[in-house]
Design a protein around this motif. Structure first.
Motif, PDB file in Angstrom:
ATOM      1  N   GLY A 288      -6.973  73.598  69.328  1.00  0.00           N
ATOM      2  CA  GLY A 288      -7.185  73.838  70.644  1.00  0.00           C
ATOM      3  C   GLY A 288      -7.011  72.861  72.091  1.00  0.00           C
ATOM      4  O   GLY A 288      -7.641  72.905  72.895  1.00  0.00           O
ATOM      5  N   ARG A 289      -5.821  72.321  71.884  1.00  0.00           N
ATOM      6  CA  ARG A 289      -5.596  71.323  72.891  1.00  0.00           C
ATOM      7  C   ARG A 289      -4.041  71.870  73.541  1.00  0.00           C
ATOM      8  O   ARG A 289      -3.403  72.554  73.166  1.00  0.00           O
ATOM      9  N   ASP A 290      -3.983  71.442  74.615  1.00  0.00           N
ATOM     10  CA  ASP A 290      -2.863  71.500  75.489  1.00  0.00           C
ATOM     11  C   ASP A 290      -1.739  70.804  75.187  1.00  0.00           C
ATOM     12  O   ASP A 290      -1.833  69.428  75.425  1.00  0.00           O
ATOM     13  N   PRO A 291      -0.732  71.249  74.502  1.00  0.00           N
ATOM     14  CA  PRO A 291       0.494  70.140  74.314  1.00  0.00           C
ATOM     15  C   PRO A 291       1.062  69.329  75.218  1.00  0.00           C
ATOM     16  O   PRO A 291       1.492  68.289  75.309  1.00  0.00           O
ATOM     17  N   LYS A 292       0.759  69.869  76.773  1.00  0.00           N
ATOM     18  CA  LYS A 292       1.167  69.077  77.661  1.00  0.00           C
ATOM     19  C   LYS A 292       0.459  67.849  78.042  1.00  0.00           C
ATOM     20  O   LYS A 292       0.758  67.150  78.953  1.00  0.00           O
ATOM     21  N   GLU A 293      -0.733  67.676  77.330  1.00  0.00           N
ATOM     22  CA  GLU A 293      -1.446  66.721  77.551  1.00  0.00           C
ATOM     23  C   GLU A 293      -0.804  65.527  76.688  1.00  0.00           C
ATOM     24  O   GLU A 293      -1.440  64.385  76.850  1.00  0.00           O
ATOM     25  N   ILE A 294      -0.095  65.673  76.007  1.00  0.00           N
ATOM     26  CA  ILE A 294       0.479  64.732  74.823  1.00  0.00           C
ATOM     27  C   ILE A 294       1.770  64.293  75.265  1.00  0.00           C
ATOM     28  O   ILE A 294       2.716  65.084  75.476  1.00  0.00           O
ATOM     29  N   THR A 295       1.826  62.967  75.437  1.00  0.00           N
ATOM     30  CA  THR A 295       3.302  62.383  75.918  1.00  0.00           C
ATOM     31  C   THR A 295       3.809  61.806  74.566  1.00  0.00           C
ATOM     32  O   THR A 295       3.193  61.009  73.695  1.00  0.00           O
ATOM     33  N   LEU A 296       5.017  62.031  74.420  1.00  0.00           N
ATOM     34  CA  LEU A 296       5.878  61.474  73.428  1.00  0.00           C
ATOM     35  C   LEU A 296       6.533  60.270  73.919  1.00  0.00           C
ATOM     36  O   LEU A 296       7.462  60.290  74.641  1.00  0.00           O
ATOM     37  N   LEU A 297       6.339  59.230  73.135  1.00  0.00           N
ATOM     38  CA  LEU A 297       7.038  57.974  73.595  1.00  0.00           C
ATOM     39  C   LEU A 297       7.974  57.412  72.492  1.00  0.00           C
ATOM     40  O   LEU A 297       7.594  57.299  71.331  1.00  0.00           O
ATOM     41  N   ALA A 298       9.250  57.551  72.797  1.00  0.00           N
ATOM     42  CA  ALA A 298      10.169  57.160  71.902  1.00  0.00           C
ATOM     43  C   ALA A 298      10.500  55.589  71.754  1.00  0.00           C
ATOM     44  O   ALA A 298      10.807  54.826  72.371  1.00  0.00           O
ATOM     45  N   VAL A 299      10.081  55.093  70.495  1.00  0.00           N
ATOM     46  CA  VAL A 299      10.079  53.864  70.084  1.00  0.00           C
ATOM     47  C   VAL A 299      11.502  53.376  69.836  1.00  0.00           C
ATOM     48  O   VAL A 299      11.978  53.703  68.845  1.00  0.00           O
ATOM     49  N   SER A 300      12.286  52.625  70.795  1.00  0.00           N
ATOM     50  CA  SER A 300      13.860  52.325  70.516  1.00  0.00           C
ATOM     51  C   SER A 300      14.168  50.988  70.063  1.00  0.00           C
ATOM     52  O   SER A 300      14.995  50.339  70.401  1.00  0.00           O
ATOM     53  N   LYS A 301      12.911  50.412  69.553  1.00  0.00           N
ATOM     54  CA  LYS A 301      13.108  48.842  68.852  1.00  0.00           C
ATOM     55  C   LYS A 301      14.521  49.117  67.918  1.00  0.00           C
ATOM     56  O   LYS A 301      14.581  50.068  67.177  1.00  0.00           O
ATOM     57  N   LYS A 302      15.642  48.123  68.144  1.00  0.00           N
ATOM     58  CA  LYS A 302      16.543  47.799  67.417  1.00  0.00           C
ATOM     59  C   LYS A 302      17.403  48.972  67.458  1.00  0.00           C
ATOM     60  O   LYS A 302      18.436  49.318  66.737  1.00  0.00           O
ATOM     61  N   LYS A 303      17.436  49.820  68.483  1.00  0.00           N
ATOM     62  CA  LYS A 303      18.354  50.946  68.637  1.00  0.00           C
ATOM     63  C   LYS A 303      19.310  50.758  69.762  1.00  0.00           C
ATOM     64  O   LYS A 303      19.027  49.868  70.522  1.00  0.00           O
ATOM     65  N   THR A 304      20.439  51.236  69.717  1.00  0.00           N
ATOM     66  CA  THR A 304      21.494  50.970  70.842  1.00  0.00           C
ATOM     67  C   THR A 304      21.112  51.825  71.932  1.00  0.00           C
ATOM     68  O   THR A 304      20.381  52.834  71.829  1.00  0.00           O
ATOM     69  N   VAL A 305      21.875  51.266  72.840  1.00  0.00           N
ATOM     70  CA  VAL A 305      21.895  52.257  74.399  1.00  0.00           C
ATOM     71  C   VAL A 305      22.397  53.471  74.063  1.00  0.00           C
ATOM     72  O   VAL A 305      21.963  54.516  74.468  1.00  0.00           O
ATOM     73  N   ARG A 306      23.578  53.570  73.240  1.00  0.00           N
ATOM     74  CA  ARG A 306      24.217  54.801  73.080  1.00  0.00           C
ATOM     75  C   ARG A 306      22.980  55.803  72.255  1.00  0.00           C
ATOM     76  O   ARG A 306      23.040  57.088  72.592  1.00  0.00           O
ATOM     77  N   GLU A 307      22.236  55.301  71.545  1.00  0.00           N
ATOM     78  CA  GLU A 307      21.371  56.120  70.765  1.00  0.00           C
ATOM     79  C   GLU A 307      20.297  56.524  71.858  1.00  0.00           C
ATOM     80  O   GLU A 307      19.768  57.710  71.834  1.00  0.00           O
TER      81      GLU A 307
ATOM     82  N   GLY B  20       9.147  56.291  66.280  1.00  0.00           N
ATOM     83  CA  GLY B  20      10.733  55.614  66.391  1.00  0.00           C
ATOM     84  C   GLY B  20      11.397  56.280  65.091  1.00  0.00           C
ATOM     85  O   GLY B  20      12.316  56.831  65.408  1.00  0.00           O
ATOM     86  N   THR B  21      10.716  55.952  63.978  1.00  0.00           N
ATOM     87  CA  THR B  21      11.786  56.632  62.779  1.00  0.00           C
ATOM     88  C   THR B  21      11.970  58.129  62.838  1.00  0.00           C
ATOM     89  O   THR B  21      13.096  58.451  62.584  1.00  0.00           O
ATOM     90  N   ALA B  22      10.892  58.718  63.251  1.00  0.00           N
ATOM     91  CA  ALA B  22      11.244  60.182  63.140  1.00  0.00           C
ATOM     92  C   ALA B  22      12.125  60.718  64.219  1.00  0.00           C
ATOM     93  O   ALA B  22      12.722  61.935  64.108  1.00  0.00           O
ATOM     94  N   ILE B  23      12.600  59.922  65.019  1.00  0.00           N
ATOM     95  CA  ILE B  23      13.496  60.239  66.188  1.00  0.00           C
ATOM     96  C   ILE B  23      14.621  59.554  65.638  1.00  0.00           C
ATOM     97  O   ILE B  23      15.852  60.287  65.819  1.00  0.00           O
ATOM     98  N   PHE B  24      14.813  58.306  65.554  1.00  0.00           N
ATOM     99  CA  PHE B  24      16.123  57.734  65.346  1.00  0.00           C
ATOM    100  C   PHE B  24      16.583  57.314  64.129  1.00  0.00           C
ATOM    101  O   PHE B  24      17.557  57.012  63.744  1.00  0.00           O
ATOM    102  N   GLY B  25      15.631  57.582  63.058  1.00  0.00           N
ATOM    103  CA  GLY B  25      15.961  57.241  61.699  1.00  0.00           C
ATOM    104  C   GLY B  25      15.544  55.907  61.469  1.00  0.00           C
ATOM    105  O   GLY B  25      15.045  54.973  62.269  1.00  0.00           O
ATOM    106  N   THR B  26      15.556  55.570  60.110  1.00  0.00           N
ATOM    107  CA  THR B  26      15.386  54.091  59.694  1.00  0.00           C
ATOM    108  C   THR B  26      16.119  53.183  60.538  1.00  0.00           C
ATOM    109  O   THR B  26      17.453  53.268  60.664  1.00  0.00           O
ATOM    110  N   ARG B  27      15.388  52.018  60.931  1.00  0.00           N
ATOM    111  CA  ARG B  27      16.267  50.974  61.537  1.00  0.00           C
ATOM    112  C   ARG B  27      17.050  49.933  60.469  1.00  0.00           C
ATOM    113  O   ARG B  27      16.675  49.796  59.225  1.00  0.00           O
ATOM    114  N   GLY B  28      18.175  49.706  60.951  1.00  0.00           N
ATOM    115  CA  GLY B  28      19.104  48.998  60.126  1.00  0.00           C
ATOM    116  C   GLY B  28      18.769  47.314  60.249  1.00  0.00           C
ATOM    117  O   GLY B  28      17.976  46.941  60.755  1.00  0.00           O
TER     118      GLY B  28
END
Length: 225
Positions: A21-40, A217-225
């Motif tokens: 019963g929530r509005d999806p627009k209330e939820i912000t997805l924050l991409a955790v880019s630790k150890k990921k490249t600028v290209r990613e 993080g992982t669900a967006i970029f995959g496991t960190r190397g």
């Protein structure tokens, strides 16, 4: 892969929010880019992702500088030592890990002279784990009140890390407590609107209890190397 992953996560957020019963627009997805490249990161940006989080100060600043021509919002979510606070105050838009009045005062002083205040979240150690940063819930009222009057900071809410070794039931109990505290904080301070709770492993639980920001993080970029 990143594009598909982001689409899948947004769909999951939408379905979970609607189911409770929530509005999806209330939820912000924050991409955790630790150890990921600028290209990613650029691949994520190309499909509309504008909110990114870094755990390490120097690594984050390097990416902020390299991507300065793109309008992105940068969140610092790592443990913050006092000697690095100046850099977070200067380069980041948000700090999720304020856990003492001393740190808040440093960030406030070091943010002075900049056009916008620093958005801050108070980190709560909801499980009282010795190895985790954050304040105890009983310390929240005093710290929140002190931060609320600092002119170069905006108190936006609270953050907590997941208790990965707990059962779903025990995790939900702790998360419900966070949601209660968040609501009390919202009722007291008009600027409060953010409950940063949930990661790749527990998005559903976090959304069910009322999280407004999930850190993935992982669900967006995959496991960190």
């Amino acid at each position: 892969m990143i594009k598909t992953n982001l689409q899948n996560i947004h769909q999951k957020i939408t379905m979970t929010a609607l189911r409770c019963g929530r509005d999806p627009k209330e939820i912000t997805l924050l991409a955790v880019s630790k150890k990921k490249t600028v290209r990613e990161i650029e691949q994520a940006v190309s499909v509309g992702q504008n909110f990114f989080a870094e755990n390490y100060v120097q690594e984050g600043i390097s990416k902020i500088k390299l991507l300065s021509d793109v309008k992105l919002v940068w969140h610092f979510i790592g443990s913050l030592q006092s000697n690095k606070s100046r850099l977070v105050a200067k380069y980041f838009d948000w700090c999720h890990t304020v856990n003492s009045l001393h740190l808040a005062h440093r960030l406030n002083f070091q943010r002075s002279g900049m056009p916008n205040p620093l958005n801050v979240l108070i980190q709560i150690n909801i499980s009282n784990e010795e190895q985790k940063s954050g304040i105890l819930l009983k310390e929240l009222p005093n710290l929140a009140q002190a931060i609320s009057v600092l002119p170069c900071l905006i108190l936006r809410g609270i953050m907590a890390m997941p208790i990965l070794h707990h059962s779903n039931e025990r995790q939900l109990v702790a998360y419900h407590k966070m949601a209660e505290v968040f609501q009390q904080l919202k009722d007291t301070y008009p600027s409060v609107d953010t409950l940063s709770l949930g990661t790749s492993s527990d998005i559903d639980s976090a959304i069910i209890v009322g999280s407004t920001m999930v850190r993935v993080g992982t669900a967006i970029f995959g496991t960190r190397g």
